[in-house]
Design a protein around this motif. Structure first.
Motif, short mmCIF file in Angstrom:
data_model
loop_
_atom_site.label_atom_id
_atom_site.label_comp_id
_atom_site.label_asym_id
_atom_site.label_seq_id
_atom_site.Cartn_x
_atom_site.Cartn_y
_atom_site.Cartn_z
N UNK A 158 65.44 62.13 -14.12
CA UNK A 158 65.62 60.80 -14.70
C UNK A 158 65.50 59.76 -13.59
N UNK A 159 65.09 58.56 -13.92
CA UNK A 159 64.92 57.53 -12.88
C UNK A 159 66.24 57.10 -12.24
N UNK A 160 67.39 57.42 -12.85
CA UNK A 160 68.67 57.02 -12.27
C UNK A 160 69.26 58.07 -11.32
N UNK A 161 68.52 59.14 -11.05
CA UNK A 161 68.99 60.15 -10.09
C UNK A 161 68.44 59.80 -8.71
N UNK A 162 69.36 59.61 -7.76
CA UNK A 162 68.95 59.21 -6.41
C UNK A 162 68.82 60.38 -5.46
N UNK A 163 69.43 61.52 -5.80
CA UNK A 163 69.42 62.65 -4.85
C UNK A 163 69.67 63.93 -5.63
N UNK A 164 69.03 65.02 -5.20
CA UNK A 164 69.25 66.33 -5.82
C UNK A 164 69.31 67.38 -4.72
N UNK A 165 70.21 68.33 -4.89
CA UNK A 165 70.36 69.44 -3.94
C UNK A 165 70.56 70.72 -4.74
N UNK A 166 70.38 71.85 -4.07
CA UNK A 166 70.55 73.16 -4.70
C UNK A 166 71.71 73.87 -4.02
N UNK A 167 72.57 74.49 -4.83
CA UNK A 167 73.65 75.28 -4.28
C UNK A 167 73.81 76.56 -5.09
N UNK A 168 74.46 77.56 -4.49
CA UNK A 168 74.69 78.85 -5.13
C UNK A 168 76.12 78.85 -5.66
N UNK A 169 76.28 78.99 -6.99
CA UNK A 169 77.62 79.00 -7.57
C UNK A 169 78.47 80.16 -7.04
N UNK A 170 77.84 81.27 -6.63
CA UNK A 170 78.60 82.42 -6.16
C UNK A 170 79.02 82.27 -4.70
N UNK A 171 78.60 81.21 -4.05
CA UNK A 171 79.00 80.93 -2.67
C UNK A 171 79.61 79.54 -2.61
N UNK A 172 80.84 79.38 -3.12
CA UNK A 172 81.41 78.03 -3.27
C UNK A 172 81.62 77.31 -1.94
N UNK A 173 81.74 78.04 -0.85
CA UNK A 173 81.96 77.40 0.44
C UNK A 173 80.70 76.96 1.14
N UNK A 174 79.54 77.41 0.66
CA UNK A 174 78.27 77.07 1.31
C UNK A 174 77.85 75.66 0.91
N UNK A 175 77.35 74.87 1.85
CA UNK A 175 76.92 73.51 1.51
C UNK A 175 75.64 73.52 0.69
#
Length: 638
Positions: free
Chosen positions: A379-396
């Motif tokens: 969407x045009x209102x999203x300024x940033x997107x990142x990917x994370x692993x739900x099974x590694x909650x401590x990983x950035x």
């Protein structure tokens, strides 16, 4: 000739009034699914109301209803059923032409309540067979007629080859495997109990202005044509709505910055993007395939989503090349339609419901997929997107590149069903500060649909605070990520269900016997775009690793449990302590003031938690929670 007395007509009228819902359901079943549910509902009611005969009516061989075959029906209900069936069968292959007008509903869309997976599968199977087959299965399963009566009634109603239709209906009934009679009597096929939604209000306003302008132009043209020597063209006429819907020049396009100047952040605020957004030939092909898919086209629809053709010019969201596949995405106010045109393959269509989307559920759509990866269009209102692993909650999270047209780099897919669960990638979105009030980042998960699923979290409630909605927040803080690490692998069971959002509600924290630490009870609720939801209760003892899934204590489908409309919840499990002893553990939400176990194991506890010694791992006990308001709630069952 067919003469009827007033007494005959009065008996037919009484039968029609008494059995009106039954007749409308039969008409709705026989009518072509390609009409769309809204028009089928209106047409079914219109046909039944037109089925009432008139006194002294003489049938014409060249118009009106086909001549009746066989003897006249003996009673009023048989007569109106026959006439309803004949009118509905006449719609096959030529809906709306030369037939009675149907009721009009301005500004609203009517459709039956959506059913479950079995109803959807039956509806799709019925859409693939002729009207005579749908009529046969309706007379058999809804009306309870035997084979001879069905065959005779189909023949009198003008159906072609009633015996073949009956055989096909029997084959279809065997293939459903879920009891066609029960499914056909469900809300999915009830056009008398309908949901009402408005059409797109902005688009309707635009069409109204266009209609006024068109009327003015037509009036001027009429004056010009009336002037002697004028150049008016009597053959000229405005395009019909169906013709406009297939005209790429009529596609609606939102201006680029409209999203930053509106209170409605959903797909209607998306601008048209992509290098081929001006390619009329590509856009025309996409519209034509949507309106009349070729026989070899692949069509996929999220659960509860109609695949009906467009009935007005849709909004263009994207047109461009994605990984050597030409893609067009359209929005008709209720659905997203993704048209994909591979170089050496047949085109594909993917439909998904998106009515009532918002800042989060309208933030992205899946623009392309491949072997183990996918891409989002943002969407045009999203300024940033990142990917994370739900099974590694401590990983950035890892940042993701986004092209100027809003298409992301490739994102790895979650593991396939049955393929283990070593990781679960999700996307973390950050809204632009230009939307006004600051909005926190949020998570979306891909579940094989066109639109990703919004993940939220509700922490354990403080004393005296009831309900799973009061503390609902985005699933991005450490506590939420720690809980989602233990429930993420359960998302795979929701693939293909048309899910809109999933929330983890930590409804209770319980101290375990023998200093076993603390366990958390979580209810995971999945809400669909069509309304119904499911809930799963999990028992999460102290974890050896972050992604330890704990144990499922129970689940329920088609329920309001763990929502604002069903805030009362209880779960129970057998648990083995470090010393080897077994216990029955139970816990309830904040409204639970006591718990009672009955059956082979009897125990009671004041408060929302119970721990009772048990003879083994499967005590035959039923747990009921006592509520603050004097009511009760039974524990979820596996």
């Amino acid at each position: 000739m067919d003469e009827r007395t007033r007494a005959d007509v009065e008996r037919a009228e009484a039968a029609l009034v008494e059995h009106y819902p039954r007749l409308v359901r039969l008409a709705y079943l026989v009518l072509p699914p390609s009409m769309g549910r809204h028009r089928r509902v209106l047409t079914a009611h219109g046909l039944v109301q037109r089925a009432l005969p008139r006194t002294g009516r003489r049938r014409r061989p060249d118009g009106g209803l086909p001549a009746q075959r066989g003897p006249l029906p003996e009673n009023g209900y048989d007569l109106v059923r026959l006439r309803t069936l004949r009118l509905a069968l006449a719609h096959e292959g030529r809906p709306g032409r030369g037939l009675p007008a149907v009721p009009r509903v301005w500004g609203l869309r009517l459709f039956p309540r959506a059913g479950g997976v079995d109803e959807l599968a039956l509806d799709q199977a019925l859409s693939a067979v002729p009207a005579s087959v749908r009529a046969a299965i309706g007379l058999w399963q809804l009306e309870g007629l035997d084979e001879d009566a069905v065959r005779a009634l189909l023949e009198r109603a003008g159906a072609t080859d009633p015996e073949a239709a009956q055989r096909a209906a029997e084959q279809l009934d065997r293939e459903t495997g879920a009891g066609a009679a029960a499914l056909l009597n469900s809300a999915e096929f009830d056009p008398c109990t309908v949901q009402i939604r408005p059409t797109d209000l902005l688009r309707r306003r635009q069409r109204l202005r266009a209609a006024v302008a068109l009327a003015a132009v037509a009036a001027i043209g009429a004056v010009v044509a009336a002037v002697p020597g004028g150049d008016g063209d009597p053959a000229a006429r405005p395009a019909t709505p169906a013709e406009q819907a297939l005209d790429p020049t009529e596609l609606l396009r939102t201006r680029t910055e409209q999203w930053s100047d509106t209170a409605r952040l959903d797909f209607t605020a998306w601008p048209a993007r992509g290098r081929q957004a001006g390619d009329k030939e590509l856009l025309g092909r996409a519209l034509r395939v949507w309106a009349a898919p070729p026989a070899d086209a692949r069509i996929t629809a999220s659960a509860g989503t109609s695949t009906r053709p467009p009935d007005h010019p849709p909004q263009l969201l994207y047109a461009g090349l994605i990984d050597n596949v030409m893609v067009v995405v359209l929005h008709d106010g209720e659905r997203l339609v993704r048209y994909a045109e591979p170089e050496d393959a047949t085109p594909t269509l993917h439909f998904a419901r998106v009515d009532d989307a918002d800042l989060t559920t309208g933030a992205a759509l899946v623009i392309g997929r491949g072997n183990g990866w996918m891409r989002y269009l943002l969407a045009p209102w999203i300024s940033d997107i990142a990917v994370r692993d739900l099974l590694a909650p401590g990983a950035p999270p890892h940042g993701l590149h986004v092209a100027p047209d809003g298409v992301t780099d490739r994102i790895p897919l979650p593991p396939p069903t049955g393929g283990g669960c070593g990781r679960w990638p999700v996307a973390q979105f950050r809204p632009s500060t230009r939307i006004g009030a600051p909005a926190p980042p949020f998570l979306l998960a891909d579940l094989n649909d066109l639109v990703p699923v919004h993940l939220t979290y509700v922490p354990p409630p403080p004393a005296g605070v009831a309900g799973p909605v009061a503390g609902q927040r985005e699933a991005t803080d450490p506590a939420a990520l720690a809980t989602w690490a233990r429930t993420a692998c359960g998302l795979g069971a929701l693939r293909g269900a048309g899910v809109r959002s999933v929330s983890d509600w930590a409804f209770a924290v319980q101290r375990l016997p023998e200093d076993g630490g603390s366990a958390t009870w979580v209810c995971t609720r999945a809400d669909t775009w069509r309304g119904p939801g499911s809930a799963t209760v999990r028992f999460l003892p102290p974890a050896v690793r972050p992604g330890d899934p704990g144990r499922i204590a129970g689940r329920s489908d088609g329920t309001a449990a763990c929502s604002r409309y069903g805030p009362h919840v209880v779960g129970d499990v057998p648990w083995r302590s470090p010393s080897g002893k077994w216990y029955l553990l139970a816990a309830g939400g904040p409204d639970v003031v006591g718990l009672d176990a009955t059956g082979a194991l009897r125990a009671t506890a004041e408060g929302p938690a119970l721990a009772a010694p048990a003879p083994g791992p499967a005590p035959a006990a039923e747990v009921v929670g006592r509520l603050r308001n004097g009511g009760s709630v039974r524990a979820f069952r596996p």
